[in-house]
Design an enzyme around this catalytic site. Structure first.
Site: not given
Ligand SMILES: Cc1ncc(C[n+]2csc(CCOP(=O)(O)OP(=O)(O)O)c2C)c(N)n1
Ligand SMILES: [Mg+2]
Length: 693
Positions: A416, A438-441, A443, A445, A485
């Site tokens: 990321e 891929q997912f806000a979770d 973000i 890194p 997620h």
């Protein structure tokens, strides 16, 4: 005599002339260090580091770069800057944080350059975070290669290269590995220069690394390494020359590992006498003394050398006196260049063309990107799993790789930081990267790059390097996505100044805002609620809209009126200010009331349509700010405070924030998930309370 800019680019220069030029510059670097030390009362107002001990390799590099090249020097690289033709006066303007500092206009530290001059190598914004430049600079090389492979590069005899300079200790950082990985994997035209002084402030190499960079590089297939004595100017010059030639012609990465002594303080604030026990040993390796000896070996007269030294001493002294007299920034300068002006200021085009069927939100985004990529060869898309086989885990990029090819739509490793930070470099070479996590979770890194590099580039380069990029982030909770997620991250993002943030709640808004994001010269994060992508959740049918026309565009900072109602004499009314999934909780809750609810969808969280919000609050005198996030310390709570500040005299009740419970994560169990998150039923109760107030 003034140091002539770009004198060294004369390819016919004789070796003796080259050595004399190098000596002049190296003596300048030493004179600067000495002067800063003598005048420390003045010069230590702002922290600085100098290159003493590292000059030979730095000059060897700086003197051989061309205007089409990009170089990212780190804070110890003032000799690279002298090498490319920056004058001592210009360096000192930054040292003293003066208005005329050519890099940042007095905004950032000494030897933190950024440069965008026609006849000089280019320098993107350089932060102080060690190693952080590796990803953006590797992004530059990736952009260069992309342009060559897709046929949009300038046709030059000497192809451009990117150069990334790093201290030895910074190479142990994870993000530097991400950069090496991508350079090796994609065979990018980049030179990494590692200056190994074996110090990490006071920590010694033995304490902080298991291998030096030459050994480490053996793990990266396809990055050829040269290990050299970085104090021997001729050796350095020849090695740099060889590497640059290979990179220009063969378009592949190389690394120079230059061993150097650190002769000066770590910085003006962390002084060598406090902890160094190797200074005598290091002094034996002074590159300046070595170069002076080389000049003698090449029969350059002492008198000529003395003249150079005298000229340099005079120049540096005069430059210092002039720099002290130079004007300081004006207070109003602080407000310049927070954002580059965007051409998109009005809603235009047909939002609801006839003859089209309603389209789910995920496809509206896909069609927006397809139109943009068809029109703009500089547009490309990358991220995890967005390539040919899958087209994104939400199939949000499906068909794009098939249509535009795997050069323009490609998978990245799980990196990321690279995905986000590389856009700085891609944008610098004129590309328009659309990237996604891929997912806000996940973000987090990438957040370091977003904050340290992406968001501050335009401001700290004093308006030279806007970063034009779009970061797509599927966000939000529904259907037991679980703790990794489901998360919302807008409060963290809205705290980062220098980025724009959209959070559309319908397909038409997503398409119109995606277009605006693309033409915006600033970085934009698109938060896309995955629970709205297909309108599968009951009550979210209106997220599916007619797909707007190709030229439909919505400016940032303009809220949408989802539901309007009049202020009534007979019954209290209220306005709900919300975004994302909140729009649907609010719309469904409003059905339970008798024309008493107004709903404003913010559409973009930064910039924010404050005027429209305040107008609605003043009309109804009661307000709920509705969010999917936990309430405390949230974006919504800070908006509520702003509403209270600005609309206090119009309010009949406190501004109420409705959101999720203050818990660390959204549990996967569906009952627990329901307990934590807001929903229509919970909102109805809050509305009833507030209407009674
Ligand atoms: C990410 C980050 N962590 C910590 C620091 C504080 N810091 C500044 S310089 C430095 C040491 C860097 O050593 P090296 O990369 O070897 O460069 P050198 O100063 O030796 O030339 C540290 C830890 C920083 N600037 N950035
Ligand atoms: Mg070091």
């Amino acid at each position: 005599m003034e140091i002539t800019k770009r004198h060294f680019l004369n390819k016919e220069i004789s070796l003796t002339d080259l050595l004399k030029s190098a000596y002049r510059l190296m003596f300048t670097a030493k004179t600067l260090t000495d002067l800063y030390e003598q005048e420390k009362k003045i010069t230590s107002k702002y922290v600085h580091a100098t290159s003493r001990g590292h000059e030979a390799i730095q000059l060897a590099l700086g003197m051989q770069l061309l205007p089409q090249d990009f170089v990212s020097p780190y804070y110890r690289d003032d000799s690279i800057l002298l090498g490319i033709g920056i004058t001592p006066y210009e360096l000192m303007l930054q040292l003293l944080a003066k208005r005329g500092d050519p890099f940042s206009g007095g905004r950032t530290y000494y030897a933190h350059p950024s440069l965008r001059r026609e006849d000089f190598p280019k320098i993107i914004h350089q932060s102080s975070g060690t190693g952080m430049q590796a990803i953006p600079t590797t992004g530059i090389a990736m952009g260069m290669k992309y342009k060559e492979e897709t046929g949009i590069a300038d046709n030059l005899d000497d192809k451009p290269i990117a150069v990334c300079s790093l201290g030895d200790a910074s190479c142990t950082e994870g993000e530097v590995s991400e950069a090496f990985q991508m350079a090796a994997l994609k065979q990018l035209p980049i030179l990494y220069l590692v200056q190994d002084n074996e110090w990490d402030i006071s920590a010694n190499a033995k304490e902080i690394r298991a291998q030096d960079i030459t050994e480490y590089m053996q793990g990266f297939n396809g990055i050829e390494t040269r290990t050299i004595d970085g104090t021997d100017f001729i050796k350095c010059y020849e090695t740099v020359k060889e590497c640059i030639k290979i990179i220009r012609e063969e378009r592949r990465p190389m690394l120079i590992h230059a061993k150097v002594p650190l002769l000066n303080h770590h910085t003006s604030g962390v002084r060598k006498e406090w902890y160094r026990d190797d200074l005598e040993e290091c002094a034996k390796n002074d590159p300046l003394i070595k170069l002076r000896k080389t000049l003698s070996e090449f029969s350059i007269e002492d008198s000529e050398v003395e003249t150079i030294e005298k000229e340099v001493a005079e120049l540096v002294r005069t430059d210092f006196e002039n720099a002290i007299l130079a004007e300081d920034p004006k207070p109003e300068d602080a407000y310049k260049h927070d954002f580059a002006p965007t051409p998109i200021t009005e809603e235009k085009g047909d939002r609801s063309p006839s003859g089209k069927i309603p389209t789910v939100m995920v496809d509206c985004a896909l069609f927006a990107i397809r139109e943009l990529m068809t029109k703009h060869p500089e547009a490309l898309l990358y991220g995890q799993d967005v390539g040919l086989r899958l087209g994104g885990v939400f199939r949000e990029a499906i068909t794009l790789a098939a249509q535009f090819g795997e050069k323009r739509v490609f998978n990245t490793p799980i990196q990321e930081a690279f995905i986000v930070g590389s856009t700085v470099g891609m944008s610098a070479v004129g590309l328009k990267p659309i990237v996604e996590v891929q997912f806000a979770d996940y973000i987090w890194p990438g957040l370091n790059q977003l904050f340290t590099e992406v968001s501050r580039s335009y401001y700290l380069s004093n308006g030279k390097w806007p970063v034009s990029m779009i970061l797509r982030v599927p966000i939000g909770a529904y259907g037991s996505g679980g703790p990794y997620h489901s998360s919302s991250v807008e409060s963290v993002l809205t705290n980062i100044k220098g980025i724009k943030i959209a959070y559309p709640s319908t397909g038409a808004d997503l398409k119109g805002l995606m277009k605006a994001a693309f033409y915006d010269p600033n970085p934009v994060v698109m938060l896309e609620h995955k629970g709205l992508y297909w309108s599968k959740i009951e009550g979210t049918e209106n997220a599916k809209t007619i797909e707007p026309d190709e030229d439909y565009i919505i400016p940032f900072g303009k809220a949408r009126e989802v539901l309007l109602c009049e202020n009534r004499q007979d019954k209290p009314t209220l306005t709900i200010i919300t975004y994302g999934m909140g729009v649907y909780w609010a719309s469904n809750a409003a059905k339970e009331f008798d024309n008493q609810i107004e709903i404003i969808d913010l559409r973009t969280l930064a910039p924010l349509d404050e005027n429209r919000v305040f107008e609605s609050v003043k009309k109804h005198n009661r307000c709920i700010v509705l969010t999917e996030e936990p309430v405390n310390n949230s974006f919504a709570q800070s908006l509520a405070a702003r509403i209270s500040d600005n609309c206090f005299r119009h309010l009949d009740a406190p501004v109420k924030v409705v959101g999720a419970k203050d818990l660390p994560a959204i549990p996967i169990n569906s009952e627990l998930e329901k307990e934590m998150l807001p929903n229509t039923q919970k909102l109805i109760k809050e509305i009833e309370q507030l209407l009674k107030y």
